[in-house]
Scaffold this motif. Structure first.
Motif, PDB file in Angstrom:
ATOM      1  N   LEU A  93       0.813  -1.208   0.000  1.00 17.58           N
ATOM      2  CA  LEU A  93       0.000   0.000   0.000  1.00 17.58           C
ATOM      3  C   LEU A  93       0.851   1.264   0.000  1.00 17.58           C
ATOM      4  CD1 LEU A  93      -2.825   1.212   0.072  1.00 17.58           C
ATOM      5  CD2 LEU A  93      -2.788   1.017   2.567  1.00 17.58           C
ATOM      6  N   GLU A  94       1.957   1.255   0.735  1.00 18.27           N
ATOM      7  CA  GLU A  94       2.811   2.448   0.773  1.00 18.27           C
ATOM      8  C   GLU A  94       3.371   2.758  -0.609  1.00 18.27           C
ATOM      9  OE1 GLU A  94       6.328   4.463   3.510  1.00 18.27           O
ATOM     10  OE2 GLU A  94       5.828   2.339   3.774  1.00 18.27           O
ATOM     11  N   ALA A  95       3.771   1.732  -1.349  1.00 16.61           N
ATOM     12  CA  ALA A  95       4.280   1.943  -2.710  1.00 16.61           C
ATOM     13  C   ALA A  95       3.171   2.457  -3.622  1.00 16.61           C
ATOM     14  CB  ALA A  95       4.855   0.645  -3.264  1.00 16.61           C
ATOM     15  N   ARG A  96       1.970   1.928  -3.464  1.00 15.33           N
ATOM     16  CA  ARG A  96       0.861   2.364  -4.304  1.00 15.33           C
ATOM     17  C   ARG A  96       0.503   3.826  -4.047  1.00 15.33           C
ATOM     18  NH1 ARG A  96      -3.281  -2.806  -4.534  1.00 15.33           N
ATOM     19  NH2 ARG A  96      -1.690  -4.419  -4.270  1.00 15.33           N
ATOM     20  N   LEU A  97       0.725   4.272  -2.828  1.00 23.33           N
ATOM     21  CA  LEU A  97       0.401   5.651  -2.468  1.00 23.33           C
ATOM     22  C   LEU A  97       1.494   6.638  -2.858  1.00 23.33           C
ATOM     23  CD1 LEU A  97      -1.173   5.010   1.040  1.00 23.33           C
ATOM     24  CD2 LEU A  97      -2.367   6.008  -0.920  1.00 23.33           C
ATOM     25  N   THR A  98       2.689   6.150  -3.113  1.00 23.31           N
ATOM     26  CA  THR A  98       3.810   7.068  -3.348  1.00 23.31           C
ATOM     27  C   THR A  98       4.498   6.891  -4.696  1.00 23.31           C
ATOM     28  OG1 THR A  98       5.299   5.528  -2.202  1.00 23.31           O
ATOM     29  CG2 THR A  98       4.323   7.302  -0.890  1.00 23.31           C
ATOM     30  N   ARG A  99       4.226   5.773  -5.378  1.00 26.24           N
ATOM     31  CA  ARG A  99       4.874   5.528  -6.673  1.00 26.24           C
ATOM     32  C   ARG A  99       3.827   5.529  -7.773  1.00 26.24           C
ATOM     33  NH1 ARG A  99       7.643   0.064  -5.434  1.00 26.24           N
ATOM     34  NH2 ARG A  99       7.174  -0.179  -7.665  1.00 26.24           N
ATOM     35  N   VAL A 100       4.115   6.273  -8.846  1.00 22.19           N
ATOM     36  CA  VAL A 100       3.202   6.348  -9.980  1.00 22.19           C
ATOM     37  C   VAL A 100       3.158   4.998 -10.692  1.00 22.19           C
ATOM     38  CG1 VAL A 100       2.721   7.511 -12.166  1.00 22.19           C
ATOM     39  CG2 VAL A 100       3.675   8.796 -10.227  1.00 22.19           C
ATOM     40  N   TYR A 101       1.926   4.564 -11.044  1.00 24.09           N
ATOM     41  CA  TYR A 101       1.675   3.323 -11.775  1.00 24.09           C
ATOM     42  C   TYR A 101       1.967   2.067 -10.962  1.00 24.09           C
ATOM     43  CZ  TYR A 101       1.641   6.521 -15.734  1.00 24.09           C
ATOM     44  OH  TYR A 101       1.376   7.559 -16.571  1.00 24.09           O
ATOM     45  N   ALA A 102       2.065   2.163  -9.667  1.00 23.42           N
ATOM     46  CA  ALA A 102       2.322   0.974  -8.856  1.00 23.42           C
ATOM     47  C   ALA A 102       1.014   0.302  -8.462  1.00 23.42           C
ATOM     48  CB  ALA A 102       3.107   1.343  -7.592  1.00 23.42           C
ATOM     49  N   GLY A 103       0.980  -1.021  -8.545  1.00 27.73           N
ATOM     50  CA  GLY A 103      -0.091  -1.741  -7.880  1.00 27.73           C
ATOM     51  C   GLY A 103      -1.117  -2.441  -8.729  1.00 27.73           C
ATOM     52  N   TRP A 104      -1.181  -2.164 -10.048  1.00 28.97           N
ATOM     53  CA  TRP A 104      -2.239  -2.815 -10.821  1.00 28.97           C
ATOM     54  C   TRP A 104      -1.817  -4.209 -11.247  1.00 28.97           C
ATOM     55  CZ3 TRP A 104      -7.017  -2.074 -10.595  1.00 28.97           C
ATOM     56  CH2 TRP A 104      -7.534  -0.797 -10.375  1.00 28.97           C
ATOM     57  N   GLU A 105      -2.768  -5.143 -11.143  1.00 27.52           N
ATOM     58  CA  GLU A 105      -2.539  -6.506 -11.596  1.00 27.52           C
ATOM     59  C   GLU A 105      -2.889  -6.583 -13.083  1.00 27.52           C
ATOM     60  OE1 GLU A 105      -4.239  -9.476  -8.945  1.00 27.52           O
ATOM     61  OE2 GLU A 105      -4.681  -7.844  -7.586  1.00 27.52           O
ATOM     62  N   LEU A 106      -2.005  -7.172 -13.868  1.00 29.77           N
ATOM     63  CA  LEU A 106      -2.183  -7.202 -15.311  1.00 29.77           C
ATOM     64  C   LEU A 106      -2.410  -8.629 -15.783  1.00 29.77           C
ATOM     65  CD1 LEU A 106       0.718  -4.802 -16.293  1.00 29.77           C
ATOM     66  CD2 LEU A 106      -1.683  -4.221 -15.973  1.00 29.77           C
ATOM     67  N   GLY A 107      -3.127  -8.763 -16.898  1.00 28.39           N
ATOM     68  CA  GLY A 107      -3.256 -10.049 -17.553  1.00 28.39           C
ATOM     69  C   GLY A 107      -4.238 -10.988 -16.899  1.00 28.39           C
ATOM     70  N   GLY A 108      -5.388 -11.176 -17.501  1.00 31.01           N
ATOM     71  CA  GLY A 108      -6.338 -12.173 -17.062  1.00 31.01           C
ATOM     72  C   GLY A 108      -7.134 -11.828 -15.834  1.00 31.01           C
ATOM     73  N   SER A 109      -6.999 -10.632 -15.301  1.00 31.60           N
ATOM     74  CA  SER A 109      -7.653 -10.323 -14.032  1.00 31.60           C
ATOM     75  C   SER A 109      -8.994  -9.620 -14.201  1.00 31.60           C
ATOM     76  CB  SER A 109      -6.732  -9.452 -13.167  1.00 31.60           C
ATOM     77  OG  SER A 109      -6.400  -8.271 -13.852  1.00 31.60           O
ATOM     78  N   ARG A 110      -9.287  -9.084 -15.389  1.00 31.23           N
ATOM     79  CA  ARG A 110     -10.544  -8.377 -15.641  1.00 31.23           C
ATOM     80  C   ARG A 110     -10.814  -7.338 -14.552  1.00 31.23           C
ATOM     81  NH1 ARG A 110     -14.220 -13.353 -18.082  1.00 31.23           N
ATOM     82  NH2 ARG A 110     -12.477 -14.204 -19.259  1.00 31.23           N
ATOM     83  N   VAL A 111      -9.815  -6.524 -14.324  1.00 32.14           N
ATOM     84  CA  VAL A 111      -9.862  -5.520 -13.272  1.00 32.14           C
ATOM     85  C   VAL A 111     -11.005  -4.541 -13.519  1.00 32.14           C
ATOM     86  CG1 VAL A 111      -8.576  -3.643 -12.186  1.00 32.14           C
ATOM     87  CG2 VAL A 111      -7.392  -5.705 -12.898  1.00 32.14           C
ATOM     88  N   VAL A 112     -11.731  -4.211 -12.462  1.00 35.28           N
ATOM     89  CA  VAL A 112     -12.729  -3.146 -12.533  1.00 35.28           C
ATOM     90  C   VAL A 112     -11.963  -1.833 -12.584  1.00 35.28           C
ATOM     91  CG1 VAL A 112     -14.606  -1.992 -11.321  1.00 35.28           C
ATOM     92  CG2 VAL A 112     -14.457  -4.488 -11.310  1.00 35.28           C
TER      93      VAL A 112
END
Length: 387
Positions: A93-112
């Motif tokens: 969570l700390e990386a997602r809050l402070t680093r641009v483009y951090a945290g998304w799961e790619l490929g096959g996840s059908r992310v909302v």
């Protein structure tokens, strides 16, 4: 040529990186510094919360507009740890809050996907005067506070936790936005759509702002409920009792299509289309496939029942759409869009797969429900459809 132009060199280039760049040009990351951009901040915070609970199959996301001008987004998902667990894990969570483009799961996840450009939680943190992150995980509650994107201290234990989940509370920076007051009605409509499109997702929106607040609304259901709600909003009376609905998984487009529809006595049509839960205002290949499949199914049925002669042309998409209320949702592993705003879906394979699914499923429904099919087809062929 001026002296300034002659002396221009690399020393005059100012590199802006990370959260500093977001704060420098906020409209580039949330689309606007008006109320529309403010709402986008809420959606950016909402995306990982919704995705987290849906990965568990079901769950709740609660959004509160607080009395002091903040927004609180709480979920009952697994709780995102502040630090990643190993090199192969998703960023914490700390990386997602402070680093641009951090945290998304790619490929096959059908992310909302509710975020605008995939920047995610770092946008929310950068554009907030302050932000508090709370994680409830494995019986422990941890909290970390930020000011304008900068952590004030490391994550700190804050006592035992009941259940699990992640809560973000943030206060949009009044120095960056034209207003810091969200519209309850705009958010409520978007949350209603999300709950309808994702079975198992329960959402609440609470307004604690003075004077008195607007109370709390809860949203859940499915696409059939979505169609019924749209009909009620429009004041339309159905031509047939059943709402036709189906969901088809198709590996050729690496995704699924879900449809619900019903015809009413209105001459207007209401078709809401979505890709990975994002409203596709401009339509796209899934909409073209839906309209073509619907027209093909109704044309075939009408010819089989001799409601159309050999000399009559096939029923056109605009003709079969009169009085139609429909919700069309595709969920794709690798959605493609025309343009950066992702409101016009691309992909020829999506069109063909949706067209086939609609033609086959609607055709089968017409055969199984002859009385309802007769009401629909006679209305299109012999009545309002001829204008």
């Amino acid at each position: 040529m001026s002296d300034d132009a002659r002396t221009y060199d690399a020393g005059r280039i100012h590199v802006i990186e990370g959260l500093e760049a977001i704060r420098k040009r906020p409209g580039m990351y949330v689309g606007s510094t008006s109320q529309r951009g403010l709402h986008q901040m809420v959606y950016e915070a909402l995306s990982p919360a919704v995705h987290g609970v849906l990965k568990r199959g079901a769950g709740s996301v609660d959004v509160t507009l607080t009395s002091d001008g903040g927004v609180r987004v709480a979920d009952d998902g697994p709780g995102v740890p502040f630090e990643s667990a190993g090199d192969t894990a998703a960023p914490g969570l700390e990386a997602r809050l402070t680093r641009v483009y951090a945290g998304w799961e790619l490929g096959g996840s059908r992310v909302v996907r509710l975020d605008l450009f995939g920047v995610g939680l770092s946008t929310v943190n950068a554009l907030s005067s302050r932000l508090t992150a709370e994680v409830r995980r494995e019986g422990v509650r941890e909290i970390q506070e930020y000011a304008r994107g900068v952590a004030l201290a490391p994550p700190l234990p804050a006592g035992p936790a009941t259940g699990s989940g992640t809560t973000l509370a943030f206060w949009p920076d009044a120095g960056l936005f034209e207003t810091t007051e969200c519209s309850y009605d705009v958010l409520a409509e978007r949350f209603r759509d999300l709950a309808f499109l994702n079975r198992g997702l329960r959402m609440t929106l609470t307004d604690e702002r003075p004077p008195g607040g607007a109370g709390t609304e809860r949203f859940e259901g499915g696409v059939r409920d979505f169609v019924a709600c749209l009909e009620t909003d429009a004041g339309n009376a159905p031509v047939h009792p059943d709402i036709l609905s189906f969901e088809v998984e198709d590996p050729r487009m690496a995704g699924s299509v879900e449809v619900a529809l019903r015809w009413s006595d209105s001459g207007e049509q209401v078709v809401r289309s979505f890709a990975n839960s994002r409203r596709t205002h401009e339509g796209g290949e899934h909409v073209e496939g839906f309209r073509a499949g619907l027209a093909a199914a109704l044309t075939a049925y009408a010819r089989e029942r001799r409601l159309l002669t050999a000399a009559d042309p096939d029923l056109a998409a605009d003709r079969v759409g009169e009085g139609l209320t429909a919700v069309l949702s595709v969920k794709l592993d690798r959605p493609e869009f025309h343009g950066a705003t992702r409101t016009l879906l691309a992909g020829a394979e999506v069109r063909s797969c949706v067209e086939e699914a609609v033609r086959v499923r609607v055709g089968a429904w017409l055969e199984r429900h002859p009385e309802q099919a007769s009401a629909v087809v006679h209305r299109i062929v012999g009545g309002a459809g001829r204008g």
